[in-house]
Design a protein around this motif. Structure first.
Motif, PDB file in Angstrom:
ATOM      1  N   LEU A 283       0.829  -1.203   0.000  1.00  0.00           N
ATOM      2  CA  LEU A 283       0.000   0.000   0.000  1.00  0.00           C
ATOM      3  C   LEU A 283       0.865   1.255   0.000  1.00  0.00           C
ATOM      4  O   LEU A 283       0.566   2.232  -0.698  1.00  0.00           O
ATOM      5  CB  LEU A 283      -0.929  -0.019   1.211  1.00  0.00           C
ATOM      6  N   ASP A 284       1.943   1.237   0.773  1.00  0.00           N
ATOM      7  CA  ASP A 284       2.868   2.378   0.785  1.00  0.00           C
ATOM      8  C   ASP A 284       3.429   2.629  -0.612  1.00  0.00           C
ATOM      9  O   ASP A 284       3.529   3.785  -1.061  1.00  0.00           O
ATOM     10  CB  ASP A 284       4.015   2.120   1.761  1.00  0.00           C
ATOM     11  N   GLN A 285       3.782   1.550  -1.314  1.00  0.00           N
ATOM     12  CA  GLN A 285       4.332   1.689  -2.657  1.00  0.00           C
ATOM     13  C   GLN A 285       3.290   2.244  -3.627  1.00  0.00           C
ATOM     14  O   GLN A 285       3.614   3.053  -4.507  1.00  0.00           O
ATOM     15  CB  GLN A 285       4.843   0.333  -3.158  1.00  0.00           C
ATOM     16  N   GLN A 286       2.047   1.830  -3.460  1.00  0.00           N
ATOM     17  CA  GLN A 286       0.989   2.357  -4.322  1.00  0.00           C
ATOM     18  C   GLN A 286       0.828   3.861  -4.133  1.00  0.00           C
ATOM     19  O   GLN A 286       0.620   4.603  -5.104  1.00  0.00           O
ATOM     20  CB  GLN A 286      -0.334   1.648  -4.030  1.00  0.00           C
ATOM     21  N   PHE A 287       0.945   4.317  -2.884  1.00  0.00           N
ATOM     22  CA  PHE A 287       0.787   5.752  -2.635  1.00  0.00           C
ATOM     23  C   PHE A 287       2.032   6.538  -3.036  1.00  0.00           C
ATOM     24  O   PHE A 287       1.926   7.728  -3.363  1.00  0.00           O
ATOM     25  CB  PHE A 287       0.381   5.996  -1.185  1.00  0.00           C
ATOM     26  N   ARG A 288       3.165   5.903  -3.035  1.00  0.00           N
ATOM     27  CA  ARG A 288       4.361   6.570  -3.570  1.00  0.00           C
ATOM     28  C   ARG A 288       4.213   6.741  -5.092  1.00  0.00           C
ATOM     29  O   ARG A 288       4.669   7.739  -5.659  1.00  0.00           O
ATOM     30  CB  ARG A 288       5.610   5.779  -3.227  1.00  0.00           C
ATOM     31  N   LYS A 289       3.592   5.755  -5.700  1.00  0.00           N
ATOM     32  CA  LYS A 289       3.309   5.857  -7.130  1.00  0.00           C
ATOM     33  C   LYS A 289       2.355   7.029  -7.391  1.00  0.00           C
ATOM     34  O   LYS A 289       2.527   7.789  -8.353  1.00  0.00           O
ATOM     35  CB  LYS A 289       2.702   4.540  -7.608  1.00  0.00           C
ATOM     36  N   LYS A 290       1.338   7.172  -6.542  1.00  0.00           N
ATOM     37  CA  LYS A 290       0.420   8.297  -6.655  1.00  0.00           C
ATOM     38  C   LYS A 290       1.169   9.624  -6.519  1.00  0.00           C
ATOM     39  O   LYS A 290       0.897  10.591  -7.240  1.00  0.00           O
ATOM     40  CB  LYS A 290      -0.657   8.222  -5.574  1.00  0.00           C
ATOM     41  N   ASP A 291       2.090   9.670  -5.582  1.00  0.00           N
ATOM     42  CA  ASP A 291       2.843  10.893  -5.344  1.00  0.00           C
ATOM     43  C   ASP A 291       3.640  11.293  -6.584  1.00  0.00           C
ATOM     44  O   ASP A 291       3.705  12.474  -6.936  1.00  0.00           O
ATOM     45  CB  ASP A 291       3.780  10.696  -4.150  1.00  0.00           C
ATOM     46  N   ARG A 292       4.224  10.298  -7.264  1.00  0.00           N
ATOM     47  CA  ARG A 292       4.973  10.589  -8.492  1.00  0.00           C
ATOM     48  C   ARG A 292       4.032  11.078  -9.598  1.00  0.00           C
ATOM     49  O   ARG A 292       4.373  12.003 -10.354  1.00  0.00           O
ATOM     50  CB  ARG A 292       5.736   9.347  -8.951  1.00  0.00           C
ATOM     51  N   LEU A 293       2.863  10.464  -9.692  1.00  0.00           N
ATOM     52  CA  LEU A 293       1.888  10.900 -10.698  1.00  0.00           C
ATOM     53  C   LEU A 293       1.440  12.339 -10.448  1.00  0.00           C
ATOM     54  O   LEU A 293       1.332  13.145 -11.378  1.00  0.00           O
ATOM     55  CB  LEU A 293       0.673   9.968 -10.676  1.00  0.00           C
ATOM     56  N   LEU A 294       1.182  12.664  -9.181  1.00  0.00           N
ATOM     57  CA  LEU A 294       0.745  14.019  -8.850  1.00  0.00           C
ATOM     58  C   LEU A 294       1.872  15.034  -9.012  1.00  0.00           C
ATOM     59  O   LEU A 294       1.624  16.196  -9.361  1.00  0.00           O
ATOM     60  CB  LEU A 294       0.183  14.044  -7.425  1.00  0.00           C
ATOM     61  N   SER A 295       3.106  14.610  -8.768  1.00  0.00           N
ATOM     62  CA  SER A 295       4.245  15.502  -9.010  1.00  0.00           C
ATOM     63  C   SER A 295       4.339  15.849 -10.491  1.00  0.00           C
ATOM     64  O   SER A 295       4.690  16.980 -10.854  1.00  0.00           O
ATOM     65  CB  SER A 295       5.548  14.823  -8.554  1.00  0.00           C
ATOM     66  N   HIS A 296       4.017  14.888 -11.342  1.00  0.00           N
ATOM     67  CA  HIS A 296       3.969  15.140 -12.785  1.00  0.00           C
ATOM     68  C   HIS A 296       2.858  16.141 -13.098  1.00  0.00           C
ATOM     69  O   HIS A 296       3.058  17.108 -13.839  1.00  0.00           O
ATOM     70  CB  HIS A 296       3.717  13.814 -13.511  1.00  0.00           C
ATOM     71  N   PHE A 297       1.677  15.929 -12.503  1.00  0.00           N
ATOM     72  CA  PHE A 297       0.524  16.789 -12.771  1.00  0.00           C
ATOM     73  C   PHE A 297       0.790  18.229 -12.330  1.00  0.00           C
ATOM     74  O   PHE A 297       0.388  19.186 -13.010  1.00  0.00           O
ATOM     75  CB  PHE A 297      -0.708  16.237 -12.049  1.00  0.00           C
ATOM     76  N   TYR A 298       1.467  18.402 -11.181  1.00  0.00           N
ATOM     77  CA  TYR A 298       1.711  19.735 -10.637  1.00  0.00           C
ATOM     78  C   TYR A 298       3.085  20.288 -11.013  1.00  0.00           C
ATOM     79  O   TYR A 298       3.542  21.266 -10.434  1.00  0.00           O
ATOM     80  CB  TYR A 298       1.557  19.704  -9.114  1.00  0.00           C
ATOM     81  N   SER A 299       3.711  19.673 -11.994  1.00  0.00           N
ATOM     82  CA  SER A 299       5.023  20.130 -12.435  1.00  0.00           C
ATOM     83  C   SER A 299       4.942  21.528 -13.046  1.00  0.00           C
ATOM     84  O   SER A 299       3.918  21.927 -13.609  1.00  0.00           O
ATOM     85  CB  SER A 299       5.585  19.133 -13.466  1.00  0.00           C
ATOM     86  N   THR A 300       6.052  22.271 -12.950  1.00  0.00           N
ATOM     87  CA  THR A 300       6.128  23.581 -13.601  1.00  0.00           C
ATOM     88  C   THR A 300       6.518  23.445 -15.073  1.00  0.00           C
ATOM     89  O   THR A 300       6.484  24.418 -15.816  1.00  0.00           O
ATOM     90  CB  THR A 300       7.156  24.475 -12.883  1.00  0.00           C
TER      91      THR A 300
END
Length: 367
Positions: A283-300
């Motif tokens: 589950l921790d790994q799944q949420f780390r994956k989410k964090d990377r996806l959201l970092s892409h979405f909120y990228s400058t």
């Protein structure tokens, strides 16, 4: 004049909010009639009728959330996977606002499972007028924030498994909403990550295993897949690249053309570890994956900002899927407002239904 127009624009959410709330007495009356009429019949008949009624109301909600707002919904990842109306699933996602449960309904609708949705939701909502009582009847599970009771939840989940009824169980593993302006919450998240010896996440909170573990322990032979969905909303980052709070339902209803972006990962239940510690790591790994996806979405980076990686598709919600539900609830509301007797009945259902529902929920909590 301009100030009046601006003020009117800021109140755009009032009409749909009032419409959805005014449907509550009609919905609870329809449910009570269905429950009474199906008492002598097998439970599966009641469950099918209740699921159809629940689906109808949620389509009414989606009528406003999609048609009224002009929202565009974009999907990525496994969104094009085959849609199986007999598929039992667990749905997990990042939690940002009151719109997240609407998103769960959107995905379930596309998989022809909207009526089968059940939520694991915070305990305080059980006293929400009429709907708190109804959610309990619909087999939603109430849990106390910070006081998770595995024993209490196990009883409810075991009943679902024993009845072998169709289910889409919606869980928010973070347990509370991620608010980028809540510095104390983010600091606690960072401290917990440091305690575990891992790098802190920027866009999600550390997920809690409790509810998911109970569901998988008792529904593993009943549920076939997990849908892990990462949600992002448009216009939630400022010009400096700082993330803003996600819109709640009122804010979403006021936007002229909001966008919802969904990255969907479909996971076979057999791929999820059984052991508690290994499941937590998964589950921790799944949420780390989410964090990377959201970092892409909120990228400058303009090539990344405002979208998830990979190809995207627009998810349509048609009027044929939502308009009949709107006509059903609004039609009955108009009928109930036509005479003094029916208006009186409507308000009595609203008042006494709320009081009796809260008393019943309070009694059940102590039982």
């Amino acid at each position: 004049m301009l100030s009046i127009i601006v003020h009117a624009q800021s109140l755009r959410w009032l009409f749909p909010a009032a419409a959805m709330l005014s449907a509550a007495p009609i919905h609870i009356t329809a449910w009570a009639a269905a429950r009474f009429l199906t008492l002598p019949l097998p439970r599966r008949v009641y469950r099918a009728v209740d699921d159809a009624l629940y689906s109808t109301y949620q389509r009414y909600v989606l009528f406003f959330m999609h048609c009224y707002t002009g929202a565009q919904i974009y999907t990525y990842g496994d969104a094009e996977e085959s849609q199986d109306s007999k598929e039992n699933a667990v749905f997990i996602c990042n939690h940002q606002s009151t719109m997240d449960w609407v998103v769960a309904n959107i995905v379930a609708l596309q998989h022809q499972n909207l009526g089968h949705v059940r939520y694991v939701i915070k305990d305080g909502l059980k006293y929400f007028p009429l709907y708190g009582f109804y959610f309990k009847q619909h087999d939603c599970i109430f849990v106390r924030r910070g006081q998770f009771s595995k024993t209490s939840m196990e009883k409810q989940v075991k009943r679902m498994a024993e009845r072998n009824e169709p289910v889409w169980m919606v869980i928010f593993p973070e347990g509370t909403r991620f608010n980028p302006s809540n510095s104390q919450m983010i600091q606690r998240s960072r401290m917990l990550a440091e305690k575990k010896g891992v790098s802190p996440t920027e866009h999600v909170l550390p997920p809690k295993l409790g509810a998911l573990q109970v569901c998988l322990e008792h529904l593993r032979d009943h549920v076939t897949v997990i849908y892990d969905v990462t949600i992002a909303f448009s216009d939630t980052v400022n010009d400096s690249g700082v993330r803003l709070e996600a819109p709640g339902m009122p804010e979403f209803l006021m936007q002229s053309s909001p966008e919802i972006h969904l990255n969907i990962e479909k996971i076979n239940i057999a791929e999820v570890p059984v052991d508690g510690e290994k499941m937590q790591n998964w589950l921790d790994q799944q949420f780390r994956k989410k964090d990377r996806l959201l970092s892409h979405f909120y990228s400058t980076d303009k090539d990344k900002a405002g979208r998830f990686p990979g190809e995207r598709s627009r998810l349509p919600i048609t009027l044929s899927q939502t308009l009949p539900a709107a006509l059903f609830y609004n039609g009955f509301l108009v009928l109930m407002m036509t005479t003094p007797a029916t208006r009186s009945l409507y308000w009595k259902i609203s008042l006494f239904g709320t009081v009796l529902g809260c008393v019943w929920m309070s009694f059940r909590s102590q039982a």
